[in-house]
Design a protein around this motif. Structure first.
Motif, short mmCIF file in Angstrom:
data_model
loop_
_atom_site.label_atom_id
_atom_site.label_comp_id
_atom_site.label_asym_id
_atom_site.label_seq_id
_atom_site.Cartn_x
_atom_site.Cartn_y
_atom_site.Cartn_z
N SER A 43 -8.16 -8.86 11.83
CA SER A 43 -8.05 -7.60 10.90
C SER A 43 -6.92 -7.43 10.09
O SER A 43 -6.91 -7.36 9.00
CB SER A 43 -8.42 -6.35 11.74
N LEU A 44 -5.76 -7.92 10.97
CA LEU A 44 -4.52 -7.90 10.00
C LEU A 44 -4.76 -8.94 9.09
O LEU A 44 -4.08 -8.77 8.04
CB LEU A 44 -3.29 -8.34 10.98
N ALA A 45 -5.13 -10.20 9.24
CA ALA A 45 -5.28 -11.29 8.39
C ALA A 45 -6.13 -10.85 7.15
O ALA A 45 -6.04 -11.22 6.16
CB ALA A 45 -5.87 -12.51 8.87
N MET A 46 -7.18 -9.98 7.60
CA MET A 46 -8.21 -9.41 6.59
C MET A 46 -7.15 -8.43 5.39
O MET A 46 -7.42 -8.46 4.36
CB MET A 46 -9.46 -8.62 7.22
N PHE A 47 -6.34 -7.59 6.16
CA PHE A 47 -5.50 -6.96 5.35
C PHE A 47 -4.62 -7.58 4.49
O PHE A 47 -4.62 -7.10 3.28
CB PHE A 47 -4.90 -5.91 6.32
N LYS A 48 -3.97 -8.66 4.85
CA LYS A 48 -3.11 -9.34 4.12
C LYS A 48 -3.67 -10.06 2.88
O LYS A 48 -3.38 -9.97 1.69
CB LYS A 48 -2.47 -10.53 4.94
N GLU A 49 -4.90 -10.63 3.33
CA GLU A 49 -5.84 -11.35 2.22
C GLU A 49 -6.32 -10.17 1.24
O GLU A 49 -6.09 -10.55 -0.08
CB GLU A 49 -6.96 -11.97 2.79
N ALA A 50 -6.47 -8.95 1.49
CA ALA A 50 -6.93 -8.07 0.37
C ALA A 50 -5.79 -7.69 -0.18
O ALA A 50 -6.16 -7.46 -1.36
CB ALA A 50 -7.41 -6.80 1.28
N VAL A 51 -4.55 -7.38 0.38
CA VAL A 51 -3.57 -6.82 -0.65
C VAL A 51 -3.14 -8.08 -1.48
O VAL A 51 -2.73 -7.86 -2.65
CB VAL A 51 -2.32 -6.34 0.21
N VAL A 52 -2.86 -9.36 -1.00
CA VAL A 52 -2.75 -10.23 -1.80
C VAL A 52 -3.43 -10.70 -3.05
O VAL A 52 -3.28 -10.77 -4.11
CB VAL A 52 -2.73 -11.68 -1.03
N THR A 53 -5.00 -10.49 -2.75
CA THR A 53 -6.00 -10.51 -3.77
C THR A 53 -5.83 -9.57 -4.99
O THR A 53 -5.81 -9.71 -6.02
CB THR A 53 -7.37 -10.70 -3.18
N THR A 54 -5.73 -8.35 -4.38
CA THR A 54 -5.40 -7.13 -5.11
C THR A 54 -4.37 -7.15 -6.28
O THR A 54 -4.20 -7.09 -7.49
CB THR A 54 -5.18 -5.76 -4.42
N MET A 70 0.75 -1.27 0.02
CA MET A 70 0.20 0.12 0.14
C MET A 70 1.00 1.29 0.06
O MET A 70 0.24 2.26 -0.16
CB MET A 70 -0.94 0.08 1.10
N ASN A 71 2.49 1.16 0.08
CA ASN A 71 3.02 2.19 0.21
C ASN A 71 2.65 3.40 1.32
O ASN A 71 2.70 4.59 1.21
CB ASN A 71 3.18 2.85 -1.31
N VAL A 72 2.46 2.45 2.43
CA VAL A 72 2.08 3.57 3.63
C VAL A 72 3.37 3.08 4.75
O VAL A 72 4.38 2.51 4.53
CB VAL A 72 0.91 3.26 4.16
N THR A 124 -2.97 -10.22 -7.04
CA THR A 124 -3.15 -11.20 -8.17
C THR A 124 -3.98 -10.67 -9.08
O THR A 124 -3.65 -11.12 -10.27
CB THR A 124 -3.72 -12.48 -7.20
N LEU A 125 -4.95 -9.96 -8.74
CA LEU A 125 -5.94 -9.38 -9.80
C LEU A 125 -5.09 -8.58 -10.96
O LEU A 125 -5.16 -8.45 -12.07
CB LEU A 125 -7.19 -8.74 -9.25
N HIS A 126 -4.15 -7.72 -10.21
CA HIS A 126 -3.12 -6.71 -11.01
C HIS A 126 -2.41 -7.55 -12.01
O HIS A 126 -1.93 -7.24 -13.18
CB HIS A 126 -2.54 -5.62 -10.03
N ALA A 127 -1.96 -8.78 -11.39
CA ALA A 127 -0.87 -9.55 -12.24
C ALA A 127 -1.58 -10.37 -13.28
O ALA A 127 -0.98 -10.63 -14.33
CB ALA A 127 -0.43 -10.59 -11.26
N LEU A 128 -2.98 -10.35 -13.45
CA LEU A 128 -3.75 -11.21 -14.33
C LEU A 128 -3.45 -10.38 -15.89
O LEU A 128 -3.83 -9.09 -15.64
CB LEU A 128 -4.95 -11.36 -14.09
N PRO A 129 -3.24 -11.01 -16.79
CA PRO A 129 -3.32 -10.37 -18.05
C PRO A 129 -4.59 -9.68 -18.53
O PRO A 129 -5.76 -10.28 -18.11
CB PRO A 129 -3.01 -11.53 -19.14
#
Length: 494
Positions: free
Chosen positions: A476-487, A264-266, A489-494
């Motif tokens: 909550s931390l696990a929720m953040f981690k899952e959200a950034v990993v999912t994001t 997240m660059n924070v 992954t979506l950005h990495a898709l062609p």
């Protein structure tokens, strides 16, 4: 006529008295505040180690490090009838400060025992006739460490960041016993911009600083006079500051925090404050759901438009540095010390977010704004002025009122990234907490190696389920981690 012999003048004795008087230091305004009935605060730091603690080695280690610090070898008393309270140097007997109960090393429920033991320290006062600190050594094996040391230190000895730095200055790197611990610092570099753009930016920041400070000072004064947080299941009642506290902690993976931070660059502080807001939202939603009879995690049970703020303590003194503190103890030199704490009141976002990362973005916005405000320095200066003009009791009453009208107190301390040891005893974790303030919940974030410890001092009469609150922070931390990993992954898709 017989003559009477005159006794010789004790020049050496007079010189020694003069040196002792010179060594005395007047108590600072913050010291006087922390010794009033309303703000009598202590810090309890729980330290876990990889091995059983050798009591004799610990004693010798303290004698050549911590005991050499002026505050840890002085008592607070009246130096002279004409003087106010002063720090008076005294000879320290380390045995008087170390408590080592005889315990069964492999006892059952050791975690519960340590927690009960640490919590019981919040019900006992320190002995004012000796330096205001003590160390409890518990050689029991818990789920997190093979032994436990508990420091209890009166807050008048120094502010939290300075005391943690001082304790760390007694340690050395495990990989290099001759090297002091190092604290990571921000390595962000500002991009180079043109002269006129830099001039415009500086003027804009200056204007923003002035406006933010004026708004924050107004809200601070309003908080003292009438502006109160909404009564929630987390809000303390009047007089709750004198209740015993339950000290609990939860250790999470710092690498998970860094994963979210980098994605997240924070900053790490942004992530932790976001986790705080998300965890409190989950906890309060459940509590209000129970009240409404619909306690589910998926339904929004939170009331609309309620105020919940955190009191954030800022160390407004420039950092002394671990190296300087270590040299000071080795040379037994004197150095400026004490509490230079400024208070800032920060609104906390409590609510439901479809995107969990919004908790972090909202936390970042609040933190960035507070960085462009002089609120903490105003509160520190104002307390000193009130104390001088109206006395310590009035200053303590106003400070206590400002704190009482908020809900929680929050602090975040950065620790070493490498393993450290105290005379051969390797540290596993450190969990600091403070009690004596009019909050039912005090939260401290402490990093060390690859761990982040979430420490809490709670009033069990207000918060009877602190472990649930720990679970909410961890989830909550696990929720953040899952959200950034999912994001990602979506950005990495062609």
């Amino acid at each position: 006529m017989a003559t009477t012999a005159l006794n010789p003048i004790d020049i050496n004795g007079e010189k020694q008295k003069h040196r002792n008087r010179e060594a005395e230091e007047p108590a600072s305004p913050a010291t006087l505040l922390f010794h009033t009935t309303t703000l009598n605060c202590c810090i309890v730091a729980i330290l876990g180690y990889t091995t059983k603690l050798n009591v004799d080695v610990i004693k010798k280690g303290l004698e050549c490090t911590l005991v050499n610090h002026p505050r840890f070898s002085s008592i607070l008393a009246m130096g002279d009838k004409r003087w106010k309270k002063r720090w008076i140097p005294t000879k320290v007997n380390v045995d008087d400060h170390i408590i080592c109960p005889d315990l069964e090393p492999d006892m059952q429920s050791a975690d519960e025992f340590v927690e009960n033991y640490a919590s019981s320290l919040t019900t006992k006062s320190l002995d004012m006739s000796k330096p205001l600190w003590e160390l409890h050594i518990l050689n029991v094996k818990t789920s997190e460490a093979n032994s436990i040391a508990i420091f209890k230190i009166h807050h008048s000895l120094g502010d939290g960041i300075s005391l943690i730095s001082l304790v760390l200055a007694c340690f050395r790197k495990t990989s290099d016993p001759n090297s002091l611990p190092t604290i990571p610092s921000s390595n962000r570099t500002r991009p180079k911009i043109g002269f006129f753009r830099q001039l415009f930016l500086s003027a804009w920041l200056c204007l923003t600083l002035i406006l933010n400070t004026l708004v924050d000072i107004t809200l601070f004064l309003a908080t003292i006079l009438f502006l109160k947080d909404t009564n929630t299941p987390l809000k303390a009642k009047n007089g709750d500051a004198f209740n015993p506290r339950r000290l609990v902690h939860r250790i999470v993976n710092l690498d998970d925090v860094k994963l979210v931070k980098n994605a997240m660059n924070v900053t790490i502080n942004d992530v932790m404050m976001g986790m705080l807001q998300a965890g409190l939202s989950r906890y309060l939603n459940r509590k209000y759901g129970i009240i409404k009879g619909s306690a589910t995690n998926n339904k929004n049970n939170l009331p609309k438009n309620f105020r919940l703020r955190g009191a954030i303590m800022f160390n407004i003194r420039s950092s002394t540095g671990i190296k300087a503190l270590a040299e000071m103890m080795e040379k037994k030199s004197r150095a400026k010390w004490g509490n230079k704490i400024g208070l800032a009141l920060a609104p906390l976002f409590i609510g439901f977010q479809e995107n969990p990362l919004d908790y972090i973005y909202k936390a970042k916005a609040t933190i960035d704004r507070k960085k462009l405000s002089m609120e903490s320095r105003f509160s520190f200066t104002a307390a000193r002025i009130v104390l001088k003009l109206f006395g310590v009791q009035v200053a303590a009453a106003l400070t206590n009122r400002a704190l009482s009208n908020t809900t929680i107190i929050v602090s975040n301390v950065v620790g070493p990234q490498e393993e450290i040891s105290f005379f051969g005893h390797t540290l596993v974790f450190i969990s600091p907490a403070v009690y004596g303030l009019p909050h039912s919940l005090a939260i401290h974030f402490q990093s060390y190696c690859n761990k982040m410890t979430i420490s809490m001092a709670v009033d069990p009469k207000v918060i009877p389920d602190p472990y649930q609150l720990c679970d909410d922070f961890e989830e909550s931390l696990a929720m953040f981690k899952e959200a950034v990993v999912t994001t990602s992954t979506l950005h990495a898709l062609p």
